[in-house]
Design a protein around this motif. Sequence first.
Motif, mmCIF file in Angstrom:
data_model
loop_
_atom_site.group_PDB
_atom_site.id
_atom_site.type_symbol
_atom_site.label_atom_id
_atom_site.label_comp_id
_atom_site.label_asym_id
_atom_site.label_seq_id
_atom_site.Cartn_x
_atom_site.Cartn_y
_atom_site.Cartn_z
ATOM 1 N N VAL A 87 -8.701 26.302 -5.909
ATOM 2 C CA VAL A 87 -7.749 27.364 -6.266
ATOM 3 C C VAL A 87 -6.835 26.968 -7.428
ATOM 4 C CG1 VAL A 87 -5.857 28.810 -5.398
ATOM 5 C CG2 VAL A 87 -7.793 28.246 -3.922
ATOM 6 N N PHE A 88 -6.511 25.686 -7.518
ATOM 7 C CA PHE A 88 -5.492 25.291 -8.510
ATOM 8 C C PHE A 88 -6.029 24.360 -9.593
ATOM 9 C CE2 PHE A 88 -3.368 26.267 -4.526
ATOM 10 C CZ PHE A 88 -2.426 27.188 -4.943
ATOM 11 N N GLY A 89 -7.282 23.965 -9.469
ATOM 12 C CA GLY A 89 -7.858 23.096 -10.504
ATOM 13 C C GLY A 89 -7.367 21.668 -10.434
ATOM 14 N N GLY A 90 -6.942 21.221 -9.276
ATOM 15 C CA GLY A 90 -6.512 19.824 -9.104
ATOM 16 C C GLY A 90 -5.003 19.681 -9.124
ATOM 17 N N TRP A 91 -4.586 18.480 -8.742
ATOM 18 C CA TRP A 91 -3.149 18.262 -8.581
ATOM 19 C C TRP A 91 -2.388 18.266 -9.899
ATOM 20 C CZ3 TRP A 91 0.534 19.155 -5.572
ATOM 21 C CH2 TRP A 91 0.349 19.176 -4.196
ATOM 22 N N VAL A 142 0.855 -1.187 0.000
ATOM 23 C CA VAL A 142 0.000 0.000 0.000
ATOM 24 C C VAL A 142 0.893 1.240 0.000
ATOM 25 C CG1 VAL A 142 -1.898 -1.122 1.248
ATOM 26 C CG2 VAL A 142 -0.149 0.101 2.522
ATOM 27 N N VAL A 143 0.348 2.297 -0.575
ATOM 28 C CA VAL A 143 1.034 3.588 -0.495
ATOM 29 C C VAL A 143 0.113 4.546 0.228
ATOM 30 C CG1 VAL A 143 2.591 3.403 -2.457
ATOM 31 C CG2 VAL A 143 0.243 4.104 -2.845
ATOM 32 N N THR A 144 0.660 5.294 1.151
ATOM 33 C CA THR A 144 -0.099 6.307 1.890
ATOM 34 C C THR A 144 0.728 7.586 1.789
ATOM 35 O OG1 THR A 144 0.975 5.608 3.944
ATOM 36 C CG2 THR A 144 -1.133 4.618 3.449
ATOM 37 N N LEU A 145 0.520 8.312 0.723
ATOM 38 C CA LEU A 145 1.432 9.417 0.399
ATOM 39 C C LEU A 145 0.800 10.781 0.710
ATOM 40 C CD1 LEU A 145 3.023 7.979 -2.858
ATOM 41 C CD2 LEU A 145 3.923 7.966 -0.525
ATOM 42 N N ALA A 146 1.612 11.792 0.495
ATOM 43 C CA ALA A 146 1.199 13.134 0.927
ATOM 44 C C ALA A 146 0.234 13.780 -0.045
ATOM 45 C CB ALA A 146 2.430 14.016 1.102
ATOM 46 N N LEU A 147 0.305 13.375 -1.295
ATOM 47 C CA LEU A 147 -0.574 14.031 -2.253
ATOM 48 C C LEU A 147 -0.953 13.078 -3.381
ATOM 49 C CD1 LEU A 147 1.810 15.077 -4.523
ATOM 50 C CD2 LEU A 147 2.127 16.623 -2.614
ATOM 51 N N ALA A 148 -2.114 13.346 -3.939
ATOM 52 C CA ALA A 148 -2.656 12.460 -4.964
ATOM 53 C C ALA A 148 -1.760 12.402 -6.193
ATOM 54 C CB ALA A 148 -4.061 12.936 -5.356
#
Lengths: 332, 507
Positions: A306-310, A79-85
């Motif tokens: 604000v940014f329209g997604g990652w 599994v990965v549990t990361l900071a950002l999508a």
Amino acid sequence: MKRFFTLLLAAAAFTGALAKEVTLLNVSYDPTRELYNAVNKAFSEQWKTKTGDTVTVRQSPGGSGRQARAVIDGLDADVVTLALAYDIDAIAERSRQVPKDWQKRLPENSTPYTSAIVFLVRKGNPKGIKDWGDLVRPGVAVITPDPKTSGGARWNYLAAWGCALHQPGGTPASAKDFLAKLFKNVAIRDTGARGATTTFVQREIGDVLIAWENEAILALKELGEGKFEVVAPSESILAEPPVAVVDKVTKKRGTTEVAKAYLDFLYTDAGQEIVAKNHYRPRNAAVAARFAADFPKLKLFTIDEVFGGWAKAHKEHFADGGTYDQIQAPRP
Amino acid sequence: MNIPRWLAAATLSASLASTFTTSADDPSATIAALLKRIGQLEEKVVALENNRSSAASPAPAADAAPVDAARIASLEQQVKVLDRKNELANEAAAEKARTAPVLTAGPGGFQLRSADTNFVIKLRGYAQADARFFPDDNVGGTVNDQFLMRRVRPILEGTLYEKYDFRIMTDFASGITSSAANNGFLQDGYLTARFYPEFQVQAGKFKEPVGLERLQSGANLLFIERAYPTQLVPNRDVGFQVQGDLAAGRLNYQVGAFNGVANGGSGDADTTDDDKDIAARLFATPFKDSDNDWIRGLGFGVAGTIGDQEGNATASNLRTAVSPGQQRLFGYRSGAGTNAATANVVADGRIWRVSPQFYHYIGPFGIIGEFVVSNQQVRRDDGAKSFAKLENTAWQVAASWFLTGEDNSFKAVAPRKPFTIGGEGWGAFEVAARISQLDIDDATFPLYANAASSATSATSWGVGLNWHLDKNIKASLDYEQTDLGGGSSPLLDNGEKAVLTRAQVSF
């Protein structure tokens, strides 16, 4: 009676013989060690009760971007549990170890907890830091990790950008100028959030640490009792760290069922309780209400707003030639 | 007092700024620069603190102390920043060392490997420059004294994904060129999948698992030329085999299927028949982990092949036998095959070989022995056809002793004290003796071989001296004397006395 006990012993022996030992690798980002230490323990106990199997979850903390690259390069994470999508998107696109729609597989866009970006300052706040604008004053030494390697640092960067944008008359140009000034005040850029905390708390460098809320509270309570204060800025970003099962690895290792159960556990009442106790904001409303006093009141905006997604945020700000590269003074 | 301090602070700030911009691309240079700067700054901080505490007269201005304190705090922060940068640079250097590929060069060759050792590539090789002298060839021998390059073999080998080994070895020795018909140019070209120690699969061109001395590397031979048993077993062939170590490495096995080659021969392709040879070998070293020096180095086993081979007018699938001096001493009849005078003999039918073998190494002493029986059906074409099953045998026993006390081995031996000019070391000296015999089936003569020009038997004994200057350089001197049975040619009548020398480099 004797026969009953014999049968009981035989059944116990049979069950014991069938019990398995399973090992999972959770590749996570830097500041989650304490959270997942607690989650791993609770989940293992629950799984043992439910199935009789022994689950050992190994952790491999590090900067989120680095961790994603390690998985892409072949690190066998269940599994990965990361900071950002964006980092899990990169795994999906470059190594196809998770499906592209991974975020739809678990509730809340596969983010079982959230956090925010706040400031950690020294006791008494000697530099009078109250909001984002104070970070660009001359003589204020700021600590934040490197957005090229740290997911937390990207949240920090985008939080600062969004707040600059929301200032009266704020434009992308003024936000960029603000970030340029802010990074001129950054004394050291660690590769991950935990390293930045070490720099600020243990090495006693800098006047302010831009940090995950959970990391700031943890530092306050456990790393330097009475030495620091958390400052909640007028506005911040809602940080949503996502989780995903790495399908190709779990299929290969035969750990799919337990890996899914491990991430599902994060959404349970027990899991959410652990999340809150480790200073992450739980998704479960009832649990969040119980722990509301532990978290400062913040006006939060999301990355989508604000940014329209990652994907868009990454392209504009962190890809080669993005705004982060453009504002670079020679790195300190 | 304040002005010089301001100047000092400004100077320090400037120098710090220059340090901050030092490239992080070279961690060692960065660390050195940071350490130097930290030392300088620490000295400055101490000096400032001393100045402040010792400045009793004149009394400092009311605001001087806060100013000094601010300066000191600022400098302390900068020292801490530099300390932390040094720490991070060290961490980065350690991380880089942990993940960076490693390039090594040494007696074992040149190697590039990934940090996790899952990917390795090695450049190795060996070359042998020989000289052969035949002291009494004036008696009637037909071969000239000569220098030659016996083997010139670069080796490229490595590992992919931890479990897959490969090896490519060519030979540029005298008389060997790259051509479609040359079976000697590509010596080895194979891939080995090491699934488990007990189960590995090897495919490509490599040595068939039969002859003991044949399986010994050409760089580690006791004598300059191998003994007669090697001439009755296959050399290199194309095929695949399953192999592995059982019982904690005490039992080694190989079973393979190959195109099939003539005794002593190598092959790149099977052009004469559809049949394949099966080869197998079982070799035990039951005491390899024992503390008992007398039995630890004992190994023994048995190997064999079985198959069918066919020759034709252009490729007989039969080979000649040669003496230690590499002179032809036996060969089957060859010709157009149209009448008795031009009879041609080729392989045609079943061939099997069996070879019991052993070695034993006890300290500096070593002995190897092997016996081979080769049974092959051949066909004589002379207008009519006649068949025979011919059974040839060969054996050898060879012993050696390291005068300088090194532990003897089937593999390469490293001298205790390598030879150095002007130094104490003289390398390792090894003396050796060998007797070897080849016996040709009596039924071979006269139909299948000409008794006038082919020996019915050959017995060779030899003594040798090997000087291992170091792990890579070896010089050898052998004397071999051969008595030949039957025949009437000068060689067969007089036998052979050969002095063989070799200079070898291997890495």
